[in-house]
Design a protein around this motif. Sequence first.
Motif, PDB file in Angstrom:
ATOM      1  N   ASP A  67       0.832  -1.208   0.000  1.00  0.00           N
ATOM      2  CA  ASP A  67       0.000   0.000   0.000  1.00  0.00           C
ATOM      3  C   ASP A  67       0.867   1.258   0.000  1.00  0.00           C
ATOM      4  OD1 ASP A  67      -2.385  -1.366  -0.059  1.00  0.00           O
ATOM      5  OD2 ASP A  67      -2.687  -1.280   2.118  1.00  0.00           O
ATOM      6  N   GLN A  69       3.783   1.507  -1.285  1.00  0.00           N
ATOM      7  CA  GLN A  69       4.336   1.606  -2.636  1.00  0.00           C
ATOM      8  C   GLN A  69       3.345   2.266  -3.589  1.00  0.00           C
ATOM      9  OE1 GLN A  69       6.498  -1.817  -3.917  1.00  0.00           O
ATOM     10  NE2 GLN A  69       5.957  -1.511  -6.056  1.00  0.00           N
ATOM     11  N   ARG A  70       2.069   1.918  -3.472  1.00  0.00           N
ATOM     12  CA  ARG A  70       1.034   2.515  -4.336  1.00  0.00           C
ATOM     13  C   ARG A  70       0.809   3.990  -4.022  1.00  0.00           C
ATOM     14  NH1 ARG A  70      -1.138  -2.635  -3.928  1.00  0.00           N
ATOM     15  NH2 ARG A  70      -2.340  -2.174  -2.082  1.00  0.00           N
ATOM     16  N   ARG A  71       0.926   4.365  -2.754  1.00  0.00           N
ATOM     17  CA  ARG A  71       0.633   5.746  -2.339  1.00  0.00           C
ATOM     18  C   ARG A  71       1.826   6.684  -2.425  1.00  0.00           C
ATOM     19  NH1 ARG A  71      -2.994   5.599   3.034  1.00  0.00           N
ATOM     20  NH2 ARG A  71      -3.606   7.628   2.228  1.00  0.00           N
ATOM     21  N   ARG A  80       3.915   9.795  -8.844  1.00  0.00           N
ATOM     22  CA  ARG A  80       3.265   8.915  -7.868  1.00  0.00           C
ATOM     23  C   ARG A  80       3.139   7.522  -8.459  1.00  0.00           C
ATOM     24  NH1 ARG A  80       0.220   9.908  -3.409  1.00  0.00           N
ATOM     25  NH2 ARG A  80       0.013  12.096  -3.922  1.00  0.00           N
ATOM     26  N   GLY A  81       3.393   6.520  -7.626  1.00  0.00           N
ATOM     27  CA  GLY A  81       3.186   5.137  -8.028  1.00  0.00           C
ATOM     28  C   GLY A  81       4.352   4.496  -8.759  1.00  0.00           C
TER      29      GLY A  81
END
Length: 101
Positions: A67, A69-71, A80-81
């Motif tokens: 999570d 890593q995704r944010r 982002r990402g």
Amino acid sequence: MVRPGMPRSPEDREYVADQPRTLGEAMARHLQVVTSCQACRRHIVVAHLSPDHQWIKRYGADMTLADLQRRARCGKCGVRGSAEVYAEKPYDEARWPTRDP
């Protein structure tokens, strides 16, 4: 020559075989969390996660590394990402294990 605080190549990393799932696990196992932007190659090493660390305060100890890593958004290029997030042994312990006198 690699010095403490410098990004290391993938071959040089002391990967942890069983990666922690959450920030709390990484903190409990005294691992450092590394984020690496794939767009601009910026590396951030969080050497000492503690209950007072901004990530723990903001996201909680139950936040998974996936999570995060995704944010994650790079503070240098703003993408982002595109982060890689993983845990590894602290630099000094990984490179030069402490020895009893």
